[in-house]
Design an enzyme around this catalytic site. Structure first.
Site, PDB file in Angstrom:
ATOM      1  N   THR A  13       0.845  -1.199   0.000  1.00  0.00           N
ATOM      2  CA  THR A  13       0.000   0.000   0.000  1.00  0.00           C
ATOM      3  C   THR A  13       0.883   1.253   0.000  1.00  0.00           C
ATOM      4  OG1 THR A  13      -0.208  -0.178   2.397  1.00  0.00           O
ATOM      5  CG2 THR A  13      -2.046  -0.968   1.107  1.00  0.00           C
ATOM      6  N   ARG A  42      -9.177  -5.864  -1.483  1.00  0.00           N
ATOM      7  CA  ARG A  42     -10.321  -6.154  -0.625  1.00  0.00           C
ATOM      8  C   ARG A  42     -10.872  -4.914   0.055  1.00  0.00           C
ATOM      9  NH1 ARG A  42      -6.652  -9.938  -0.120  1.00  0.00           N
ATOM     10  NH2 ARG A  42      -7.174 -12.111  -0.500  1.00  0.00           N
ATOM     11  N   GLN A  77       2.105 -13.108  -0.148  1.00  0.00           N
ATOM     12  CA  GLN A  77       0.748 -13.346  -0.657  1.00  0.00           C
ATOM     13  C   GLN A  77       0.484 -12.401  -1.838  1.00  0.00           C
ATOM     14  OE1 GLN A  77      -0.854 -12.540   3.433  1.00  0.00           O
ATOM     15  NE2 GLN A  77      -2.143 -14.303   3.016  1.00  0.00           N
ATOM     16  N   ILE A 137       0.971 -10.451  -5.564  1.00  0.00           N
ATOM     17  CA  ILE A 137       1.171 -10.867  -6.955  1.00  0.00           C
ATOM     18  C   ILE A 137       1.860  -9.770  -7.746  1.00  0.00           C
ATOM     19  CG2 ILE A 137      -0.847 -12.392  -6.981  1.00  0.00           C
ATOM     20  CD1 ILE A 137      -2.357 -10.077  -8.447  1.00  0.00           C
ATOM     21  N   HIS A 188       0.448 -16.793  -4.039  1.00  0.00           N
ATOM     22  CA  HIS A 188      -0.703 -16.556  -4.910  1.00  0.00           C
ATOM     23  C   HIS A 188      -0.279 -16.313  -6.353  1.00  0.00           C
ATOM     24  CE1 HIS A 188      -3.031 -15.233  -1.058  1.00  0.00           C
ATOM     25  NE2 HIS A 188      -2.927 -16.526  -1.158  1.00  0.00           N
ATOM     26  N   CYS A 222      -3.986 -18.587 -26.863  1.00  0.00           N
ATOM     27  CA  CYS A 222      -2.586 -18.893 -27.196  1.00  0.00           C
ATOM     28  C   CYS A 222      -2.380 -18.907 -28.721  1.00  0.00           C
ATOM     29  CB  CYS A 222      -2.242 -20.257 -26.611  1.00  0.00           C
ATOM     30  SG  CYS A 222      -0.590 -20.828 -26.990  1.00  0.00           S
ATOM     31  N   CYS A 230      -1.390 -22.942 -29.592  1.00  0.00           N
ATOM     32  CA  CYS A 230      -2.334 -24.068 -29.499  1.00  0.00           C
ATOM     33  C   CYS A 230      -3.785 -23.630 -29.303  1.00  0.00           C
ATOM     34  CB  CYS A 230      -1.910 -25.006 -28.377  1.00  0.00           C
ATOM     35  SG  CYS A 230      -2.298 -24.371 -26.735  1.00  0.00           S
TER      36      CYS A 230
HETATM   37 ZN   LIG Z   1      -0.754 -22.874 -25.804  1.00  0.00          ZN
END
Ligand SMILES: [Zn+2]
Length: 258
Positions: free
Chosen positions: A31, A39, A104, A106, A122, A155, A158
């Site tokens: 923060t 949250r 925790q 990201i 996470h 992707c 694929c």
């Molecule tokens: Zn792929």
């Protein structure tokens, strides 16, 4: 001596005496880098519905909803810079005091500050990967696709679904990261918890595991946690200011003539 100075000195002493420190961090450490806790009231989760992992897998509409939230979130995560609390942890690792940071978060700010051993419970928002073949992209490239009007990117190899390498609701935490986190907690002699309300399990049990294995705990968090009474020291101050003051107090003690 003021009570603040006494607390800083106590933290400096605990850090100085520790041989193996492990840090455990949550949203509160970021923060001060300008990132609001998702949250918190008015946070992103107030304005967007949470799309669970099963929904993401099953529905094109849910993925569009998910990515429109991310499209708003990603730029703020990329613009944020590490603050003194991240920097002090990186410095403690460089000088051999700190074994690892378990986080925790990201946002990738620990790595940006120079921390090398970071356990991301996470996952990370810095990259996205194909859920079928595993090809991975820096998150900036996915942001370009979103901004270019591709609202459910697939992707290019694929045609599999692309998802940020974060852990979503309904998706289990990476077992190896969690196992490593508990191993680190059980082998450290001081756990420094910064910016987590310790409400999200099983991650919140990491400091408890450290305590049960005999480590001392320092908690630096704006609000109460369920485990406050286990901590040697509980600090409600700014994490950046406090950590910088504690480490500079530690260095002064060390350089003082005996
Ligand atoms: Zn792929």
């Amino acid at each position: 001596m003021s009570s603040v100075a006494a607390i800083i000195e106590q933290a400096a002493r605990l850090i100085g005496e520790a041989r193996e420190i492990v840090a455990f961090t949550g949203a509160g450490i970021s923060t001060e880098s300008g990132l609001t806790d998702f949250r918190s009231p008015g946070g992103l989760w107030d304005r967007y519905r949470i799309v669970t992992y099963p929904e993401f897998l099953q529905s094109h509409e849910a993925r569009i909803e998910y990515w429109s939230m991310r499209r708003e979130l990603i730029p703020s995560l990329l613009e944020a810079a590490p603050n003194p609390a991240h920097q002090v942890l990186a410095e403690l690792e460089r000088c051999g005091k700190l074994q690892a940071v378990i986080t925790q978060n990201i946002d990738g700010l620990h790595q940006e500050a120079g921390s090398r051993k970071v356990i991301e419970l996470h996952g990370t928002n810095r990259s996205a990967a194909c859920l079928s073949c595993g090809k991975s992209w820096p998150i900036e490239e996915i942001q370009w696709l979103l901004e270019g009007g591709n609202l459910d990117p697939h992707c290019d190899v694929c045609d599999g679904l692309i998802k940020p390498e974060t852990v979503s609701f309904g998706q289990s935490m990476p077992a190896d990261a969690l196992e490593t986190a508990f191993q680190l907690a059980e082998s450290c002699d001081l756990l420094l918890m910064i910016g987590s309300s310790l409400e999200v399990q099983p991650a919140a049990s990491v400091p408890l595991a450290a305590c049960q294995a005999g480590a001392k705990l320092i908690f630096i968090n704006r609000t109460e946690t369920p485990y406050d009474e286990l901590a040697e020291l509980v600090v409600r101050d700014s994490a950046g200011d406090f950590m910088a003051a504690a480490v500079s107090s530690l260095l002064q003690t060390r350089s003082a003539p005996s």
